[in-house]
Design an enzyme around this catalytic site. Structure first.
Site, PDB file in Angstrom:
ATOM      1  N   THR A   6       0.857  -1.183   0.000  1.00 32.25           N
ATOM      2  CA  THR A   6       0.000   0.000   0.000  1.00 32.25           C
ATOM      3  C   THR A   6       0.894   1.235   0.000  1.00 32.25           C
ATOM      4  O   THR A   6       2.105   1.152   0.199  1.00 32.25           O
ATOM      5  CB  THR A   6      -0.916   0.043   1.242  1.00 32.25           C
ATOM      6  OG1 THR A   6      -0.121   0.309   2.409  1.00 32.25           O
ATOM      7  CG2 THR A   6      -1.688  -1.258   1.418  1.00 32.25           C
ATOM      8  N   ALA A  21       3.174  -1.017   4.731  1.00 31.62           N
ATOM      9  CA  ALA A  21       2.486   0.197   5.159  1.00 31.62           C
ATOM     10  C   ALA A  21       3.519   1.318   5.215  1.00 31.62           C
ATOM     11  O   ALA A  21       4.586   1.143   5.808  1.00 31.62           O
ATOM     12  CB  ALA A  21       1.840  -0.006   6.523  1.00 31.62           C
ATOM     13  N   VAL A  56       7.431  -2.113   6.973  1.00 24.50           N
ATOM     14  CA  VAL A  56       7.351  -0.649   6.945  1.00 24.50           C
ATOM     15  C   VAL A  56       8.004  -0.123   5.674  1.00 24.50           C
ATOM     16  O   VAL A  56       9.169  -0.416   5.390  1.00 24.50           O
ATOM     17  CB  VAL A  56       8.016  -0.029   8.177  1.00 24.50           C
ATOM     18  CG1 VAL A  56       7.871   1.493   8.137  1.00 24.50           C
ATOM     19  CG2 VAL A  56       7.396  -0.592   9.456  1.00 24.50           C
ATOM     20  N   LYS A  57       7.246   0.653   4.934  1.00 20.66           N
ATOM     21  CA  LYS A  57       7.713   1.223   3.671  1.00 20.66           C
ATOM     22  C   LYS A  57       8.403   2.555   3.966  1.00 20.66           C
ATOM     23  O   LYS A  57       7.808   3.470   4.546  1.00 20.66           O
ATOM     24  CB  LYS A  57       6.522   1.442   2.746  1.00 20.66           C
ATOM     25  CG  LYS A  57       6.716   0.974   1.326  1.00 20.66           C
ATOM     26  CD  LYS A  57       5.413   1.078   0.566  1.00 20.66           C
ATOM     27  CE  LYS A  57       5.621   0.822  -0.909  1.00 20.66           C
ATOM     28  NZ  LYS A  57       4.388   1.026  -1.659  1.00 20.66           N
ATOM     29  N   ILE A  58       9.649   2.663   3.531  1.00 23.31           N
ATOM     30  CA  ILE A  58      10.492   3.834   3.799  1.00 23.31           C
ATOM     31  C   ILE A  58      10.994   4.402   2.476  1.00 23.31           C
ATOM     32  O   ILE A  58      11.481   3.644   1.630  1.00 23.31           O
ATOM     33  CB  ILE A  58      11.711   3.444   4.663  1.00 23.31           C
ATOM     34  CG1 ILE A  58      11.287   2.762   5.967  1.00 23.31           C
ATOM     35  CG2 ILE A  58      12.609   4.642   4.925  1.00 23.31           C
ATOM     36  CD1 ILE A  58      10.774   3.676   7.037  1.00 23.31           C
TER      37      ILE A  58
END
Length: 215
Positions: free
Chosen positions: A27, A56, A82-84
């Site tokens: 997402t 996310a 976790v999207k960074i």
């Protein structure tokens, strides 16, 4: 190659998860906004539908802000990744999160050096954006192939997610390029499932069966 869905629409995810081939979900803030829900509301539901990684994304652009968001997101479920963003502050955050056992997906990757540096910082996944690179006259699939080759050459375990998929051809090409994962929008997933000859063949089989019952 594993298939992820690139959507925050839980109805779509449930539909395809029932078919057994959806391994994970990605997402981003745009997809969450399109779903009409908040990230805090939609991510837990997605994590309950699929057992694989669910990306996310943080919205902070400084390391401390990213870390605070990342820890909250990771606490939602064990399968949250976790999207960074691939920026200097982002890679600082990736290093810290890796030391804490929190998986990360470094996004907005547009070059081979970015992918390598993200992997060396401790990223679990890197996401080169195939379609957006093509949009500016580059070779998005070629970048995926180069990243896969370099990671193989140096024994790097970070997985390569081919993102910004725009067509069935993109899926075919990144598969051949050796991508670990393709994250696919629902409209492209629909096209992957069907082929005109499959439809025609099924219709012919059923017609022949019906005719045989009349005899």
């Amino acid at each position: 190659m594993k298939i992820f869905m690139d959507t925050a629409n839980t109805e779509e995810i449930r539909k395809y998860a029932d078919m057994g081939f959806v391994y994970g979900v990605t997402t981003n803030p745009s997809l969450v906004a399109k779903s009409g829900r908040t990230q805090a509301d939609v991510i837990p539901e997605i994590c309950s539908i699929v057992t694989g990684p669910v990306s996310a994304e943080v919205i902070s652009t400084d390391c401390e802000g990213m870390l605070a968001e990342a820890r909250k997101l990771a606490a939602i479920a064990k399968n949250v990744v976790v999207k960074i963003p691939c920026i200097p502050e982002g890679l600082k955050a990736v290093k810290v999160l890796a030391s804490e056992g929190i998986r990360t997906n470094v996004t907005l990757v547009f070059s081979l050096p970015q992918a390598l540096l993200a992997a060396r910082a401790g990223a679990s996944f890197v996401s080169p954006f195939v379609g957006r690179i093509d949009d500016i006259g580059g070779d998005g699939v070629g970048l995926v192939a180069d990243i896969v080759e370099v990671f193989h050459n140096y024994g790097i375990k970070t997985e390569v997610i081919a993102a910004s998929i725009r067509s069935v051809s993109h899926v075919n090409e990144v598969m051949l390029a050796g991508a670990d994962i393709a994250t696919v929008p629902t409209k492209i997933l629909d096209k992957l499932l069907m082929h005109p000859l499959t439809t025609q063949g099924l219709e012919k089989f059923l017609e022949d069966y019906r005719n045989s019952q009349k005899a």
